[in-house]
Design a protein around this motif. Structure first.
Motif, short mmCIF file in Angstrom:
data_model
loop_
_atom_site.label_atom_id
_atom_site.label_comp_id
_atom_site.label_asym_id
_atom_site.label_seq_id
_atom_site.Cartn_x
_atom_site.Cartn_y
_atom_site.Cartn_z
N LEU A 127 0.80 -1.25 -0.05
CA LEU A 127 -0.03 -0.18 -0.08
C LEU A 127 0.68 1.03 0.01
CD1 LEU A 127 -2.85 -0.96 2.37
CD2 LEU A 127 -3.00 -0.88 0.00
N ASN A 128 1.87 1.36 0.82
CA ASN A 128 2.96 2.27 0.65
C ASN A 128 3.53 2.36 -0.56
OD1 ASN A 128 2.63 3.54 3.33
ND2 ASN A 128 4.00 1.88 4.09
N SER A 129 3.86 1.60 -1.45
CA SER A 129 4.40 1.60 -2.87
C SER A 129 3.26 2.31 -3.65
CB SER A 129 4.75 0.26 -3.25
OG SER A 129 5.99 -0.43 -2.58
N VAL A 130 1.93 1.85 -3.59
CA VAL A 130 1.13 2.29 -4.51
C VAL A 130 0.69 3.96 -3.96
CG1 VAL A 130 -1.42 2.13 -4.75
CG2 VAL A 130 -0.15 0.01 -4.59
N ALA A 131 0.93 4.21 -2.60
CA ALA A 131 0.89 5.72 -2.39
C ALA A 131 1.88 6.54 -3.07
CB ALA A 131 0.58 5.76 -0.78
N LYS A 174 -11.57 13.27 -12.30
CA LYS A 174 -13.23 13.17 -11.75
C LYS A 174 -13.81 12.18 -12.81
CE LYS A 174 -16.57 14.80 -9.66
NZ LYS A 174 -16.82 14.30 -8.10
N GLU A 175 -14.33 11.12 -12.59
CA GLU A 175 -15.25 10.23 -13.48
C GLU A 175 -16.32 9.92 -12.64
OE1 GLU A 175 -14.47 5.86 -15.17
OE2 GLU A 175 -12.85 7.32 -15.66
N ASP A 176 -17.56 10.15 -13.37
CA ASP A 176 -18.75 9.82 -12.74
C ASP A 176 -18.89 10.43 -11.57
OD1 ASP A 176 -19.36 8.34 -14.85
OD2 ASP A 176 -18.73 6.37 -14.11
N ASP A 177 -19.04 9.80 -10.38
CA ASP A 177 -19.39 10.55 -8.94
C ASP A 177 -18.16 10.08 -7.96
OD1 ASP A 177 -21.60 11.39 -9.65
OD2 ASP A 177 -22.79 9.66 -8.80
N ILE A 178 -16.86 9.82 -8.67
CA ILE A 178 -15.73 9.67 -7.59
C ILE A 178 -14.55 10.25 -8.32
CG2 ILE A 178 -15.13 7.32 -8.66
CD1 ILE A 178 -14.42 6.44 -5.93
N SER A 179 -13.72 10.90 -7.59
CA SER A 179 -12.59 11.48 -8.07
C SER A 179 -11.30 10.60 -7.41
CB SER A 179 -12.58 12.87 -7.60
OG SER A 179 -12.33 12.81 -5.91
N VAL A 180 -10.22 10.49 -7.96
CA VAL A 180 -9.04 10.08 -7.51
C VAL A 180 -8.56 10.61 -6.25
CG1 VAL A 180 -6.58 9.44 -8.24
CG2 VAL A 180 -8.42 9.41 -9.91
N SER A 181 -9.10 11.84 -5.85
CA SER A 181 -8.61 12.30 -4.58
C SER A 181 -9.17 11.47 -3.57
CB SER A 181 -8.89 13.79 -4.47
OG SER A 181 -10.09 14.05 -4.31
N ASP A 182 -10.46 10.87 -3.81
CA ASP A 182 -11.11 10.02 -3.01
C ASP A 182 -10.30 8.64 -2.62
OD1 ASP A 182 -13.29 11.78 -2.55
OD2 ASP A 182 -14.33 10.98 -4.21
N PHE A 183 -9.71 8.19 -3.93
CA PHE A 183 -8.85 7.15 -3.79
C PHE A 183 -7.67 7.28 -2.87
CE2 PHE A 183 -4.87 5.22 -5.45
CZ PHE A 183 -5.12 3.86 -5.29
N GLU A 205 -7.47 9.43 -0.11
CA GLU A 205 -7.87 9.46 1.13
C GLU A 205 -8.21 8.10 1.48
OE1 GLU A 205 -11.22 11.96 1.03
OE2 GLU A 205 -10.09 13.81 0.47
N SER A 206 -8.90 7.22 0.81
CA SER A 206 -9.22 5.89 1.28
C SER A 206 -7.87 5.22 1.33
CB SER A 206 -10.18 5.27 0.32
OG SER A 206 -11.27 6.03 0.01
N LEU A 207 -6.95 5.22 0.55
CA LEU A 207 -5.75 4.59 0.77
C LEU A 207 -4.96 5.13 1.74
CD1 LEU A 207 -3.71 2.71 -0.76
CD2 LEU A 207 -2.64 4.55 -1.87
N SER A 208 -5.10 6.12 2.27
CA SER A 208 -4.34 6.81 3.33
C SER A 208 -5.13 6.16 4.89
CB SER A 208 -4.23 8.12 3.38
OG SER A 208 -3.74 8.72 4.59
N GLN A 209 -6.45 5.99 4.79
CA GLN A 209 -7.02 5.49 5.85
C GLN A 209 -6.74 3.94 6.03
OE1 GLN A 209 -11.14 6.38 5.10
NE2 GLN A 209 -11.12 8.33 5.59
N ARG A 210 -6.57 3.37 4.96
CA ARG A 210 -6.24 2.04 4.96
C ARG A 210 -4.73 1.53 5.33
NH1 ARG A 210 -7.15 -2.91 6.52
NH2 ARG A 210 -6.40 -4.56 4.96
N ILE A 211 -3.85 2.53 4.99
CA ILE A 211 -2.46 2.53 5.60
C ILE A 211 -2.53 2.56 7.36
CG2 ILE A 211 -0.52 3.67 5.62
CD1 ILE A 211 -0.78 3.71 2.62
N ASP A 212 -3.33 3.76 7.45
CA ASP A 212 -3.39 3.88 8.94
C ASP A 212 -3.97 2.94 9.64
OD1 ASP A 212 -2.17 6.69 8.51
OD2 ASP A 212 -4.04 7.54 8.46
#
Length: 114
Positions: free
Chosen positions: A56-60, A70-79, A81-88
C-alpha cells in the motif's frame, strides 16, 4: 491456502505479479511464498499485514495515481484518502498485535535490563 494467496486476499484490487508479491513477502521474512499459511500464528498474520502495508505504501508513492481526475461520482482524490485511511488502519493493527509469544501464549515485554 499459501502465503501468496493470503497476501492477495489482503491486497485485493492491486495487481502485482507473483514475483513482485514474493519480494514483498521476502522482505518481511517469508522466504517461501508457496508454504502453507498458518492462520493460528500471530507471527504469520503480522508478516502478511506488514507485507500488505509495504504494498500500500508503494501504491501511495505512485504519483500518477494521485492526480485529480473526476469520473462519474468519484474522484481520484477520494482514492488517495481511502488509501491513506487503509494504511493507517493497517499500522494500528500491526501495533496492537503481539510481537512475541511464549509457549504459554502470553506476551512479554522487558522494560528494564540490568
Amino acid at each position: 491456502m499459501n502465503n501468496l494467496e493470503r497476501l492477495k486476499l489482503e491486497t485485493k484490487g492491486i495487481t502485482l505479479s507473483p514475483e513482485e508479491l514474493s519480494v514483498y513477502l521476502a522482505e518481511e521474512g517469508i522466504t517461501n511464498p508457496d508454504a502453507e499459511y498458518d492462520a493460528s500464528s500471530s507471527t504469520s498474520k503480522r508478516k502478511i499485514y506488514a507485507a500488505a502495508l509495504s504494498i500500500l505504501n508503494s501504491v501511495a508513492n505512485n504519483i500518477s495515481l494521485m492526480k485529480n481526475y473526476k469520473e462519474d461520482d468519484i474522484s481520484v482524490s477520494d482514492f488517495s484518502e481511502s488509501l491513506s485511511q487503509r494504511i493507517d488502519q493497517l499500522e494500528r493493527k500491526l501495533r496492537s498485535m503481539a510481537i512475541n509469544e511464549s509457549e504459554t501464549g502470553s506476551n512479554t515485554f522487558m522494560l528494564f535490563n540490568r
